[in-house]
Design an enzyme around this catalytic site. Structure first.
Site, PDB file in Angstrom:
ATOM      1  CG  HIS A   1      51.801  42.994  39.055  1.00 19.67           C
ATOM      2  ND1 HIS A   1      52.061  41.712  39.411  1.00 19.67           N
ATOM      3  CD2 HIS A   1      50.875  43.434  39.954  1.00 19.67           C
ATOM      4  CE1 HIS A   1      51.354  41.370  40.466  1.00 19.67           C
ATOM      5  NE2 HIS A   1      50.610  42.410  40.820  1.00 19.67           N
TER       6      HIS A   1
ATOM      7  CG  ASP B   1      48.170  44.310  35.640  1.00 17.33           C
ATOM      8  OD1 ASP B   1      48.835  45.167  35.015  1.00 17.33           O
ATOM      9  OD2 ASP B   1      48.101  44.283  36.888  1.00 17.33           O
TER      10      ASP B   1
ATOM     11  CG  ASP C   1      34.879  32.467  45.646  1.00 18.01           C
ATOM     12  OD1 ASP C   1      35.316  31.716  46.531  1.00 18.01           O
ATOM     13  OD2 ASP C   1      35.250  33.645  45.502  1.00 18.01           O
TER      14      ASP C   1
ATOM     15  CB  CYS D   1      40.680  32.955  42.499  1.00 19.59           C
ATOM     16  SG  CYS D   1      41.451  32.221  41.065  1.00 19.59           S
ATOM     17  N   PRO D   2      43.068  33.980  44.292  1.00 21.15           N
ATOM     18  CG  PRO D   2      43.256  33.106  46.444  1.00 21.15           C
ATOM     19  CD  PRO D   2      42.243  33.505  45.417  1.00 21.15           C
TER      20      PRO D   2
ATOM     21  CD  GLU E   1      54.099  39.466  37.616  1.00 18.43           C
ATOM     22  OE1 GLU E   1      53.090  39.382  36.910  1.00 18.43           O
ATOM     23  OE2 GLU E   1      54.148  40.139  38.666  1.00 18.43           O
TER      24      GLU E   1
ATOM     25  CB  THR F   1      43.835  42.106  36.989  1.00 21.72           C
ATOM     26  OG1 THR F   1      42.619  41.635  37.558  1.00 21.72           O
ATOM     27  CG2 THR F   1      43.562  42.853  35.704  1.00 21.72           C
ATOM     28  CB  SER F   2      44.352  37.257  39.792  1.00 24.36           C
ATOM     29  OG  SER F   2      44.235  36.999  41.158  1.00 24.36           O
ATOM     30  NE  ARG F   3      50.256  37.761  43.243  1.00 23.25           N
ATOM     31  CZ  ARG F   3      49.802  38.987  43.487  1.00 23.25           C
ATOM     32  NH1 ARG F   3      49.186  39.674  42.525  1.00 23.25           N
ATOM     33  NH2 ARG F   3      49.961  39.558  44.664  1.00 23.25           N
TER      34      ARG F   3
ATOM     35  CB  ILE G   1      39.567  42.482  43.171  1.00 25.28           C
ATOM     36  CG1 ILE G   1      40.593  43.210  44.054  1.00 25.28           C
ATOM     37  CG2 ILE G   1      39.741  42.888  41.718  1.00 25.28           C
ATOM     38  CD1 ILE G   1      42.043  42.802  43.837  1.00 25.28           C
TER      39      ILE G   1
HETATM   40  P1  NAI Z   1      40.063  38.259  48.231  1.00 22.14           P
HETATM   41  O1  NAI Z   1      40.746  37.393  49.212  1.00 22.14           O
HETATM   42  O2  NAI Z   1      39.139  39.328  48.729  1.00 22.14           O
HETATM   43  O3  NAI Z   1      39.235  37.360  47.203  1.00 22.14           O
HETATM   44  C1  NAI Z   1      39.738  36.175  46.635  1.00 22.14           C
HETATM   45  C2  NAI Z   1      38.556  35.277  46.338  1.00 22.14           C
HETATM   46  O4  NAI Z   1      39.053  34.110  45.684  1.00 22.14           O
HETATM   47  C3  NAI Z   1      37.807  34.829  47.589  1.00 22.14           C
HETATM   48  O5  NAI Z   1      36.409  35.032  47.428  1.00 22.14           O
HETATM   49  C4  NAI Z   1      38.148  33.352  47.694  1.00 22.14           C
HETATM   50  O6  NAI Z   1      37.101  32.584  48.263  1.00 22.14           O
HETATM   51  C5  NAI Z   1      38.364  32.987  46.227  1.00 22.14           C
HETATM   52  N1  NAI Z   1      39.104  31.754  46.058  1.00 22.14           N
HETATM   53  C6  NAI Z   1      40.043  31.209  46.885  1.00 22.14           C
HETATM   54  N2  NAI Z   1      40.451  30.034  46.381  1.00 22.14           N
HETATM   55  C7  NAI Z   1      39.761  29.837  45.242  1.00 22.14           C
HETATM   56  C8  NAI Z   1      39.740  28.784  44.277  1.00 22.14           C
HETATM   57  N3  NAI Z   1      40.504  27.689  44.411  1.00 22.14           N
HETATM   58  N4  NAI Z   1      38.907  28.913  43.223  1.00 22.14           N
HETATM   59  C9  NAI Z   1      38.116  29.998  43.086  1.00 22.14           C
HETATM   60  N5  NAI Z   1      38.092  31.014  43.959  1.00 22.14           N
HETATM   61  C10 NAI Z   1      38.911  30.932  45.029  1.00 22.14           C
HETATM   62  O7  NAI Z   1      41.211  38.879  47.329  1.00 22.14           O
HETATM   63  P2  NAI Z   1      41.144  40.194  46.437  1.00 22.14           P
HETATM   64  O8  NAI Z   1      41.539  41.368  47.246  1.00 22.14           O
HETATM   65  O9  NAI Z   1      39.853  40.225  45.702  1.00 22.14           O
HETATM   66  O10 NAI Z   1      42.351  39.923  45.417  1.00 22.14           O
HETATM   67  C11 NAI Z   1      42.278  38.861  44.479  1.00 22.14           C
HETATM   68  C12 NAI Z   1      43.646  38.650  43.866  1.00 22.14           C
HETATM   69  O11 NAI Z   1      44.006  39.790  43.098  1.00 22.14           O
HETATM   70  C13 NAI Z   1      44.802  38.536  44.892  1.00 22.14           C
HETATM   71  O12 NAI Z   1      44.950  37.187  45.327  1.00 22.14           O
HETATM   72  C14 NAI Z   1      45.989  39.004  44.132  1.00 22.14           C
HETATM   73  O13 NAI Z   1      46.634  37.874  43.587  1.00 22.14           O
HETATM   74  C15 NAI Z   1      45.410  39.844  42.984  1.00 22.14           C
HETATM   75  N6  NAI Z   1      45.821  41.240  43.053  1.00 22.14           N
HETATM   76  C16 NAI Z   1      46.422  41.788  41.947  1.00 22.14           C
HETATM   77  C17 NAI Z   1      46.829  43.111  41.936  1.00 22.14           C
HETATM   78  C18 NAI Z   1      47.442  43.744  40.720  1.00 22.14           C
HETATM   79  O14 NAI Z   1      48.006  44.850  40.815  1.00 22.14           O
HETATM   80  N7  NAI Z   1      47.361  43.132  39.549  1.00 22.14           N
HETATM   81  C19 NAI Z   1      46.656  43.953  43.126  1.00 22.14           C
HETATM   82  C20 NAI Z   1      45.951  43.303  44.209  1.00 22.14           C
HETATM   83  C21 NAI Z   1      45.575  41.990  44.169  1.00 22.14           C
END
Ligand code: NAI
Length: 342
Positions: free
Chosen positions: A291, A254, A173, A201-202, A259, A228-230, A154
């Site tokens: 969300h 978001d 990252d 980030c997660p 929530e 938009t993450s958590r 994302i």
């Molecule tokens: P992804 O796994 O492809 O990317 C996450 C990135 O965060 C990775 O590059 C990872 O190295 C990095 N990361 C891990 N630990 C970290 C730290 N301590 N500090 C900085 N960066 C760190 O995940 P993706 O698909 O990009 O999703 C990201 C987040 O978006 C998900 O974890 C989820 O919480 C959130 N999400 C929210 C949605 C919504 O509807 N609002 C829908 C889908 C995902």
């Protein structure tokens, strides 16, 4: 195969019924979220299908296990609501690693544009035939610096969108991408130099309250924060304080730390118990969506298709490529040795 489907919304049913029918999976749809009190609804099922605000903690896992439930099929990417370690040896957990990074990244940009161009205010004004422009002055994104925390699927799509706007990108990252043509900097520098900060980030123990009072103090005055993450990546009290002190220029949320008790439900006409959320929503420079960043037709289709494939693969082979296992992580894969995590 029978799966208990928790926190069902009307938009979930058509696609899950269609893909499930094709693979012989029967979903039992329940509106209730999965909690200790509702776990018994899964009795007699092979697995549970859960979303972001269902609770899959040690207590719930033990209840499900005692009923003979074998799997937790997450219909989302993030899995901070699942105690993966406690699941080991009991329940297999699989998720949908990617369904549409575009849906979330585009929503992040939609929130940003809405906020800084005051579209949410203008929309309400013109519906009331108020065509005044006072107080609607925004700023150009072109030439501004955006700090992106988390450059996974994302985050990288969001970076591409920002590049299209002529913005300068700074990224942080924990595991930087090697060939993404991205300028990685320390968090300190990202905080100090960014006009806009977007979180991708997660949520982990390490990233919990990544944005707290100390981090906000290091940011530029007027910074716009997008999440938009958590929700728990941001200390909501610190965010509110930063907005009240005018240090934070705007927040686009978001997701929200607490929530689970409110998002996805209709509380209009009720008194909002959460004072922090109520105060945030009352601010003219805060936009909250519940969300919804994932909610596109493409994403819903991909979520249903992949979840059903995960369930089917697990049923046929006893393992699943999208299985989450605390032992596998990203470093040591138990699957590489014998395909099964346990
Ligand atoms: P992804 O796994 O492809 O990317 C996450 C990135 O965060 C990775 O590059 C990872 O190295 C990095 N990361 C891990 N630990 C970290 C730290 N301590 N500090 C900085 N960066 C760190 O995940 P993706 O698909 O990009 O999703 C990201 C987040 O978006 C998900 O974890 C989820 O919480 C959130 N999400 C929210 C949605 C919504 O509807 N609002 C829908 C889908 C995902």
């Amino acid at each position: 195969m029978k799966y208990a489907f928790f926190d069902t919304k009307p938009y979930d049913i058509p696609s899950f019924e269609k893909f499930g029918r094709d693979k012989g999976i029967e979903f039992k749809f329940f509106e209730a979220k999965l909690t200790r009190d509702t776990a018994s609804l899964a009795e007699g099922c092979d697995g549970v299908c859960v979303f972001v605000n269902d609770t899959v903690n040690a207590e719930v896992i033990d209840i499900l296990y005692s009923f003979g439930v074998k799997a937790v099929a997450l219909r989302c990417a993030g899995y901070n609501n699942v105690d993966i370690r406690h699941c080991f040896g009991k329940l297999h957990v699989f998720h949908v690693p990617a369904y549409s990074p575009y849906a979330v990244a585009e929503h992040a940009m939609a929130l940003l544009l809405t906020s800084i161009r005051r579209i949410h205010k203008a929309f309400i004004r013109t519906r009331d035939y108020n065509f005044s422009l006072s107080g609607l002055t925004g700023f150009d994104l072109h030439g501004k610096t955006v700090g992106v925390i988390g450059t996974g699927r994302i985050g990288r799509v969001f970076i591409d969108i920002c590049r299209g706007f002529g913005m300068k990108i700074l990224a942080y990252d924990k595991f930087p991408a090697e060939n993404g043509n991205i300028e990685y900097v320390t968090l300190e520098r990202l905080f100090a130099e960014s006009d806009i900060i977007s979180l991708h980030c997660p949520l982990t123990e390490e990233t919990h309250h990544l944005i707290d009072e100390g981090a906000i103090k290091k940011m530029k005055k007027g910074v716009v924060i997008i999440n938009t993450s958590r929700g728990a990546l941001i200390d909501a009290e610190a965010l509110l304080a930063g907005i009240k002190s005018r240090h934070i220029g705007a927040a686009c949320l978001d997701v929200y730390e607490e929530e689970a008790d409110v998002f996805f439900e209709d509380f209009s006409g009720h008194i909002m118990d959460d004072d922090t959320l109520a105060r945030l929503i009352s601010m003219p420079n805060v936009i909250v969506t519940s969300h919804q960043a994932f909610l596109t037709e493409e994403a819903l289709r991909n979520i249903a298709e992949t979840t059903v494939e995960n369930i089917n693969e697990f049923s046929e082979k006893g393992y699943c490529e999208n299985e989450l296992c605390y032992r596998c992580g990203k470093t040591e894969s138990c699957r590489s040795k014998r395909k099964k995590c346990f």
